[in-house]
Scaffold this motif. Structure first.
Motif, PDB file in Angstrom:
ATOM      1  N   ALA A  65     -67.104  15.752 -60.110  1.00  0.00           N
ATOM      2  CA  ALA A  65     -67.534  15.296 -58.701  1.00  0.00           C
ATOM      3  C   ALA A  65     -67.050  16.202 -57.523  1.00  0.00           C
ATOM      4  O   ALA A  65     -67.853  16.119 -56.501  1.00  0.00           O
ATOM      5  CB  ALA A  65     -66.936  13.858 -58.825  1.00  0.00           C
ATOM      6  N   PHE A  68     -69.398  18.622 -56.691  1.00  0.00           N
ATOM      7  CA  PHE A  68     -70.687  18.040 -55.658  1.00  0.00           C
ATOM      8  C   PHE A  68     -70.421  17.697 -54.232  1.00  0.00           C
ATOM      9  O   PHE A  68     -71.041  18.029 -53.390  1.00  0.00           O
ATOM     10  CB  PHE A  68     -71.183  16.584 -56.309  1.00  0.00           C
ATOM     11  N   GLU A  69     -69.025  17.509 -54.056  1.00  0.00           N
ATOM     12  CA  GLU A  69     -68.391  17.339 -52.716  1.00  0.00           C
ATOM     13  C   GLU A  69     -68.273  18.587 -52.218  1.00  0.00           C
ATOM     14  O   GLU A  69     -68.671  18.763 -50.777  1.00  0.00           O
ATOM     15  CB  GLU A  69     -66.960  16.550 -53.032  1.00  0.00           C
ATOM     16  N   GLU A  72     -71.637  19.401 -50.900  1.00  0.00           N
ATOM     17  CA  GLU A  72     -72.062  18.481 -49.700  1.00  0.00           C
ATOM     18  C   GLU A  72     -71.670  19.043 -48.507  1.00  0.00           C
ATOM     19  O   GLU A  72     -72.357  19.233 -47.421  1.00  0.00           O
ATOM     20  CB  GLU A  72     -71.744  17.189 -49.936  1.00  0.00           C
ATOM     21  N   ARG A  94     -72.374  12.791 -68.805  1.00  0.00           N
ATOM     22  CA  ARG A  94     -72.452  12.144 -67.397  1.00  0.00           C
ATOM     23  C   ARG A  94     -73.943  11.526 -67.560  1.00  0.00           C
ATOM     24  O   ARG A  94     -74.357  10.607 -67.082  1.00  0.00           O
ATOM     25  CB  ARG A  94     -72.786  13.180 -66.311  1.00  0.00           C
ATOM     26  N   ASN A  98     -78.507  11.318 -64.456  1.00  0.00           N
ATOM     27  CA  ASN A  98     -77.587  10.945 -63.524  1.00  0.00           C
ATOM     28  C   ASN A  98     -76.964  12.259 -62.911  1.00  0.00           C
ATOM     29  O   ASN A  98     -76.824  12.326 -61.796  1.00  0.00           O
ATOM     30  CB  ASN A  98     -76.357   9.923 -64.119  1.00  0.00           C
ATOM     31  N   ASN A 102     -77.319  13.361 -59.012  1.00  0.00           N
ATOM     32  CA  ASN A 102     -76.031  13.692 -58.439  1.00  0.00           C
ATOM     33  C   ASN A 102     -76.070  15.049 -57.717  1.00  0.00           C
ATOM     34  O   ASN A 102     -75.636  15.286 -56.414  1.00  0.00           O
ATOM     35  CB  ASN A 102     -74.775  13.572 -59.151  1.00  0.00           C
ATOM     36  N   GLU A 105     -78.664  14.904 -54.924  1.00  0.00           N
ATOM     37  CA  GLU A 105     -78.049  14.376 -53.814  1.00  0.00           C
ATOM     38  C   GLU A 105     -77.029  15.139 -53.022  1.00  0.00           C
ATOM     39  O   GLU A 105     -76.902  15.069 -51.735  1.00  0.00           O
ATOM     40  CB  GLU A 105     -77.446  12.810 -54.056  1.00  0.00           C
ATOM     41  N   ALA A 106     -76.477  15.898 -53.724  1.00  0.00           N
ATOM     42  CA  ALA A 106     -75.152  17.148 -53.098  1.00  0.00           C
ATOM     43  C   ALA A 106     -75.971  18.092 -52.406  1.00  0.00           C
ATOM     44  O   ALA A 106     -75.277  18.768 -51.628  1.00  0.00           O
ATOM     45  CB  ALA A 106     -74.248  17.255 -54.156  1.00  0.00           C
TER      46      ALA A 106
END
Length: 259
Positions: A65, A68-69, A72, A94, A98, A102, A105-106
């Motif tokens: 995760a 992904f951050e 972003e 995961r 999904n 993810n 979206e990132a």
């Protein structure tokens, strides 16, 4: 990619997420694509340099995760294409769809799943197509002609040509086999082809682009700098210096190719 580009690889979270973001911003100046590796406990295709980077990131508690951050945050300042590199285990765990959602979206433009064989990637490819996520598959110098064509067709971003047999890691020179492979792929493939594994100098980039590559993928050489200098201003300077050298080499190779 119209003109040849530098594809710069980093391990996300090495040595920490904030540093990764700074490194991405630094390399962005000279990179046409950034490849962001998601740390994995058993990176079988990677040599000691990238394996050690994965260990450093995971030892600090790095999670998927967080990759992904980081992406972003990078997307707030740059639209340079980013390819996420990972192995199949984290994706499967995961959930393929999904994971793809993810990543999309990132802000990811594409994915490389190093150990997912093309013949077993039907579901993955369908999901990527559904969510407009790019795909990158790999081919080696001994890849047969028919499989090379299929791998090219399956790769919507670019086909990743492995320059030699073995694992990742910086090298001093390239064998004639590598140049012959580029020429064969250039004749066989319709899409973009980028060459990785062992590239660490501007002269390497120059020769590979001159032979017909659309891009060079550089990882271990950048990761070595991070290992040596950590989260520091010196690291940023060294990364930029190498990226510029590689970019200049790409430009020289492109000029020679078009004479």
């Amino acid at each position: 990619m119209n003109k040849p580009v530098l594809v710069s690889f980093l391990v996300s979270g090495d040595p920490n997420p904030d540093a990764t973001l700074k490194f991405m911003k630094t390399l962005d100046k000279y990179s046409g694509v950034i490849e962001l590796g998601i740390p994995f406990s058993d990176p079988v295709a990677d040599g000691p340099t990238i394996q050690a980077a994965d260990v450093r990131a995971l030892s600090n508690g790095f999670k998927i995760a967080k990759s992904f951050e980081v992406l972003e945050e990078f997307r707030k300042e740059s639209d340079t294409p980013v390819i996420l590199m990972t192995y199949y285990n984290p994706v499967f765990k995961r959930g393929i769809e999904n994971f793809v959602i993810n990543a999309k979206e990132a802000g990811a433009n594409g994915l490389i799943i190093v150990d997912l064989p093309l013949q077993e990637a039907t579901e993955y490819r369908e999901i990527c197509k559904k969510h407009e996520m790019g795909t990158v598959f790999l081919a080696a110098p001994n890849t047969p002609e028919e499989r090379l064509k299929i791998s090219d067709e399956a790769s919507t971003e670019f086909l990743y040509l492995i320059s030699t047999f073995g694992i990742t890691g910086a090298r001093d020179t390239f064998e004639q086999m590598t140049f012959d492979f580029i020429k064969r792929a250039r004749t066989t493939c319709k899409g973009k082809i980028c060459v990785g594994f062992g590239i660490s100098k501007g002269s390497h980039a120059e020769s590979l682009i001159e032979q017909g590559a659309d891009g060079v993928i550089v990882g271990s050489a950048f990761v070595d700098i991070i290992k040596n200098y950590g989260d520091s201003e010196e690291a940023l300077l060294k990364l930029e210096e190498l990226a510029k050298e590689l970019s200049d080499g790409i430009e020289k190779g492109y000029e020679k190719r078009n004479k």
